[in-house]
Write a protein that holds these residues in place. Structure first.
Motif, PDB file in Angstrom:
ATOM      1  N   ALA A 167      -6.666   0.871   1.563  1.00 54.05           N
ATOM      2  CA  ALA A 167      -5.853   1.331   2.693  1.00 54.05           C
ATOM      3  C   ALA A 167      -6.555   2.446   3.447  1.00 54.05           C
ATOM      4  O   ALA A 167      -6.516   2.488   4.693  1.00 54.05           O
ATOM      5  CB  ALA A 167      -4.484   1.806   2.199  1.00 54.05           C
ATOM      6  N   GLN A 168      -7.217   3.355   2.742  1.00 50.13           N
ATOM      7  CA  GLN A 168      -7.946   4.434   3.407  1.00 50.13           C
ATOM      8  C   GLN A 168      -9.101   3.878   4.234  1.00 50.13           C
ATOM      9  O   GLN A 168      -9.339   4.332   5.360  1.00 50.13           O
ATOM     10  CB  GLN A 168      -8.459   5.442   2.369  1.00 50.13           C
ATOM     11  N   SER A 209      -5.798  -0.272  -4.252  1.00 46.72           N
ATOM     12  CA  SER A 209      -5.022  -0.471  -3.025  1.00 46.72           C
ATOM     13  C   SER A 209      -5.097   0.757  -2.130  1.00 46.72           C
ATOM     14  O   SER A 209      -5.201   0.635  -0.907  1.00 46.72           O
ATOM     15  CB  SER A 209      -3.559  -0.765  -3.364  1.00 46.72           C
ATOM     16  N   ILE A 210      -5.048   1.930  -2.731  1.00 43.85           N
ATOM     17  CA  ILE A 210      -5.129   3.170  -1.947  1.00 43.85           C
ATOM     18  C   ILE A 210      -6.490   3.284  -1.289  1.00 43.85           C
ATOM     19  O   ILE A 210      -6.586   3.614  -0.104  1.00 43.85           O
ATOM     20  CB  ILE A 210      -4.818   4.389  -2.843  1.00 43.85           C
ATOM     21  N   THR A 211      -7.539   3.006  -2.031  1.00 41.45           N
ATOM     22  CA  THR A 211      -8.894   3.069  -1.475  1.00 41.45           C
ATOM     23  C   THR A 211      -9.043   2.079  -0.320  1.00 41.45           C
ATOM     24  O   THR A 211      -9.584   2.412   0.735  1.00 41.45           O
ATOM     25  CB  THR A 211      -9.935   2.770  -2.569  1.00 41.45           C
ATOM     26  N   ALA A 242       0.911   5.736  -0.136  1.00 37.67           N
ATOM     27  CA  ALA A 242       0.148   6.923   0.191  1.00 37.67           C
ATOM     28  C   ALA A 242       0.349   7.950  -0.907  1.00 37.67           C
ATOM     29  O   ALA A 242       0.881   9.017  -0.683  1.00 37.67           O
ATOM     30  CB  ALA A 242       0.587   7.456   1.548  1.00 37.67           C
ATOM     31  N   PHE A 243      -0.068   7.624  -2.114  1.00 33.20           N
ATOM     32  CA  PHE A 243       0.072   8.548  -3.222  1.00 33.20           C
ATOM     33  C   PHE A 243      -1.156   9.422  -3.281  1.00 33.20           C
ATOM     34  O   PHE A 243      -2.266   8.938  -3.199  1.00 33.20           O
ATOM     35  CB  PHE A 243       0.202   7.785  -4.549  1.00 33.20           C
ATOM     36  N   SER A 244      -0.945  10.717  -3.386  1.00 38.53           N
ATOM     37  CA  SER A 244      -2.092  11.598  -3.482  1.00 38.53           C
ATOM     38  C   SER A 244      -2.637  11.624  -4.902  1.00 38.53           C
ATOM     39  O   SER A 244      -3.812  11.811  -5.115  1.00 38.53           O
ATOM     40  CB  SER A 244      -1.727  13.004  -3.023  1.00 38.53           C
ATOM     41  N   LYS A 298      -3.365   0.130  -8.268  1.00 42.71           N
ATOM     42  CA  LYS A 298      -2.852   1.030  -7.234  1.00 42.71           C
ATOM     43  C   LYS A 298      -3.979   1.868  -6.638  1.00 42.71           C
ATOM     44  O   LYS A 298      -4.018   2.090  -5.427  1.00 42.71           O
ATOM     45  CB  LYS A 298      -1.756   1.950  -7.799  1.00 42.71           C
ATOM     46  N   ALA A 299      -4.888   2.348  -7.467  1.00 37.62           N
ATOM     47  CA  ALA A 299      -6.015   3.130  -6.969  1.00 37.62           C
ATOM     48  C   ALA A 299      -6.869   2.275  -6.026  1.00 37.62           C
ATOM     49  O   ALA A 299      -7.312   2.747  -4.973  1.00 37.62           O
ATOM     50  CB  ALA A 299      -6.856   3.663  -8.123  1.00 37.62           C
ATOM     51  N   ARG A 344       0.850  -1.183   0.000  1.00 43.19           N
ATOM     52  CA  ARG A 344       0.000   0.000   0.000  1.00 43.19           C
ATOM     53  C   ARG A 344       0.876   1.219   0.000  1.00 43.19           C
ATOM     54  O   ARG A 344       1.874   1.275   0.696  1.00 43.19           O
ATOM     55  CB  ARG A 344      -0.889   0.009   1.240  1.00 43.19           C
TER      56      ARG A 344
END
Length: 146
Positions: free
Chosen positions: A93-94, A89-91, A5-7, A86-87, A3
């Motif tokens: 993780a949030q 995974s970010i979602t 933490a890309f904005s 990746k998107a 994961r």
């Protein structure tokens, strides 16, 4: 999965036709014209030979263009799939962070409640031990008086 933490995530441009560099075209034309001077007089006329060379060059350039387009299309597809993954995974993780935050708050409340209960029970044990000591002293006095 991993994961991050890309904005923002850079997305590739939509697939497009890849143009051959102008320099490559110029070099090919120069090579074709240079070959004209070294051609022998056997067979076709010099003009026909130049036309044949240019047609061969055109065919090679078109094949190269198709190869480059396939490579670009493959890269663009990889970029799209990777971006989606990746998107996601970010979602995920949030969402996990929110859930962990709620769990932490819930457990902090539980710790505070249990700490209060421990203090009450410790006070009850202390009072009980004091009452036992008083009762033991009273019995010892009664036994001595008996």
């Amino acid at each position: 999965g991993s994961r991050g933490a890309f904005s923002t995530i850079a997305r590739p441009a939509a697939p497009r036709r890849v143009a051959l560099p102008e320099r490559a075209m110029k070099c090919a034309a120069i090579a074709a014209f240079a070959a004209i001077g070294s051609l022998s007089a056997v067979g076709a006329s010099p003009v026909e030979r130049v036309v044949n060379l240019l047609q061969d060059l055109k065919g090679k350039l078109e094949m190269d263009e198709k190869k480059e387009q396939r490579v670009y299309d493959k890269y663009a597809c990889w970029c799209e799939k990777t971006t989606e993954r990746k998107a996601g995974s970010i979602t995920e993780a949030q969402e996990d962070l929110k859930a962990y935050g709620h769990t932490i708050l819930s457990l902090k409340g539980k710790v505070a409640t249990l700490s209060g209960e421990i203090q009450q029970l410790e006070a009850g044990i202390k009072d009980n031990l004091a009452a036992q000591a008083d009762a033991t002293n009273l019995r010892q006095k009664e036994n001595a008086a008996y």
